[in-house]
Structures are given as structure tokens and as C-alpha cells.
Design an enzyme around this catalytic site. Structure first.
Site, short mmCIF file in Angstrom:
data_model
loop_
_atom_site.label_atom_id
_atom_site.label_comp_id
_atom_site.label_asym_id
_atom_site.label_seq_id
_atom_site.Cartn_x
_atom_site.Cartn_y
_atom_site.Cartn_z
N ASP A 58 -2.43 79.11 19.67
CA ASP A 58 -3.27 78.61 20.75
C ASP A 58 -2.79 79.32 22.01
O ASP A 58 -1.72 79.01 22.55
CB ASP A 58 -3.11 77.10 20.90
N TYR A 150 -18.01 80.29 33.07
CA TYR A 150 -17.75 81.39 32.13
C TYR A 150 -17.84 82.75 32.83
O TYR A 150 -16.93 83.59 32.71
CB TYR A 150 -18.76 81.33 30.99
#
Length: 245
Positions: A58, A150
Site C-alpha cells: 500500500d 483527480y
């Protein structure tokens, strides 16, 4: 295009664009470390490559950077190519974006790429011809509805591309980016493709009259990672079929 003897790390490579990139680099002869969170898929991708390694990570956690790089060096002896591809898209108007949405997107798309690259730079400098390829988005230059968080995270990545090229070009490290438009077989595009009529709302705006594919993105990354782009540094390639021409 040969990458024989080179070692690459590709993040977000358990499927979609990242997997296509890993396979393209491997086909050119590179050792490839496949990085992602989906263990079963990642192990399957790595096992199918001539010289592949899977590292479950991660990347929003700093310790993961050390694990990825140490595992790569232990297995392959060094690092020549870093592909920052891992990303997440949380769509919706900026008015409704939550702090959790913001932290999730910026944490992976920008912060994780920054600190993984920071940790990898000594290895890339030591390689003498290090290459960093960032997978960004055409949304950095042509906004789309619902992409505020984003797009801005990817715009930050574009700026890092130029800044790292300036700072580390003298060290022999080249840093470039690929900015795809909507990708037909890119999982992050599936939601948007399902919500609009691509044939009437998108394709007429694209001179190529088709969407990008994961293979298109992988081909551009392979070019930037290979010897054919030796004098390119600090560039962002609009992989959009002419949409922004």
C-alpha cells in the site's frame, strides 16, 4: 527498444494499464517488479513474466517504499526504471468532495509517487542512466466534469516530472510523463464510459475516432523507458488521439 539487463518497478501493476506496462517492459527484456495491493492477481502477473517479482504494498504508507525497493535490489541487484502508475479516481463535482476523498486521491496519486521516487532516486542515480516515467492524465490540460481532485493531483505529478528532470538530469536521470485520455480497457475509465454515450459525446472530439487502449499507454511508457528517447527529459506526452491538438 531493448531493455535487456535493466530492472523496472511498476506500481499499480496487478491489472489494467499497469499490467500492460509491466508486460511491455518484460517483453523488451527487463526484470520487472510488479507492485500492488491485490496479492493473488499480482503474483499471477509476476509469475507470467520471464523475470518477474511481486511485492504487495500500500504505497500510501512510507514503509512500503523501503520494502518495494529493498525487495527489488535483493532480487535483481539494482533499479534502472521507475514507473509511477498507481492511482485512484474519486469522481464528482468539487462542491461535494470530502476531505477523505481528497486525502485518498492526493495520497496515492501525488504523495505516494513523490516519496517512492525520493526513495528510489539514489538507486536510479547509481544506475547511471535512470529513467522515471509518470502515468498522468490528459485531464491536467483539458478538464472533465467531476475530475477536480483527480485532475489537480495529476497536474501536481506533471509539475514534479518537470522539476525532477531539472534537478536530476545532471545526475543522468530522465523523467517524463504519459498523459492518456480515456482508456477503453482502463478500469478507472469504466464508470465514465458507462455514464455517457462515448460514440456521440467523446469520439467525435477525438481525431483518431477511438479511445486509447492500455497497450497504447504501455507503448508510450516503453518508448520513454528505452534508449530511443535518450534526449527527452521533462516532457509530458499527450496520449489522446489528437483531442487536445
Amino acid at each position: 527498444m531493448t531493455l535487456e539487463g535493466k530492472t523496472a518497478v511498476v506500481t499499480g501493476a496487478t491489472g489494467g494499464i499497469g499490467e500492460a506496462i509491466a508486460r511491455a517492459l518484460a517483453a523488451a527484456g527487463a526484470n520487472v517488479t510488479v507492485v500492488g495491493r491485490r496479492k493473488d492477481l499480482g503474483e499471477a502477473v509476476a509469475a507470467s513474466l520471464p523475470r518477474g517479482l511481486f511485492v504487495a504494498a500500500d504505497l500510501t504508507g512510507r514503509d512500503s517504499h523501503r520494502v518495494v525497493l529493498e525487495s527489488t535490489v535483493d532480487t535483481f541487484g539494482g533499479l534502472d526504471i521507475l514507473v509511477n502508475n498507481a492511482a485512484v479516481l474519486v469522481g464528482g463535482p468539487a462542491l461535494h468532495a470530502t476531505e477523505d476523498d481528497f486525502d485518498r486521491v492526493v495520497g496515492l496519486n501525488y504523495r505516494a509517487a513523490f516519496f517512492l521516487t525520493q526513495a528510489a532516486l539514489p538507486l536510479l542515480i547509481a544506475a547511471g542512466d535512470g529513467r522515471i516515467v509518470n502515468v498522468s492524465s490528459i485531464g491536467t490540460v483539458k478538464a472533465f466534469w467531476g475530475g477536480a481532485v483527480y485532475n489537480s493531483s495529476k497536474a501536481a505529478l506533471d509539475n514534479l516530472t518537470r522539476t525532477w528532470a531539472l534537478e536530476h538530469g545532471p545526475d543522468g536521470v530522465r523523467v517524463n510523463a504519459v498523459n492518456p485520455g480515456m482508456v477503453l480497457d482502463g478500469p478507472m475509465s469504466f464508470g465514465r464510459q458507462a455514464s455517457i454515450d462515448v460514440a456521440t459525446e467523446v469520439l467525435p472530439q477525438i481525431p483518431a475516432r477511438r479511445l486509447a487502449t492500455a497497450a497504447d499507454v504501455a507503448g508510450a511508457v516503453l518508448f520513454l523507458a528505452g534508449p530511443g528517447s535518450a534526449y527527452l527529459n521533462g516532457v509530458t506526452i499527450a496520449l489522446d488521439g489528437g483531442l487536445t491538438a
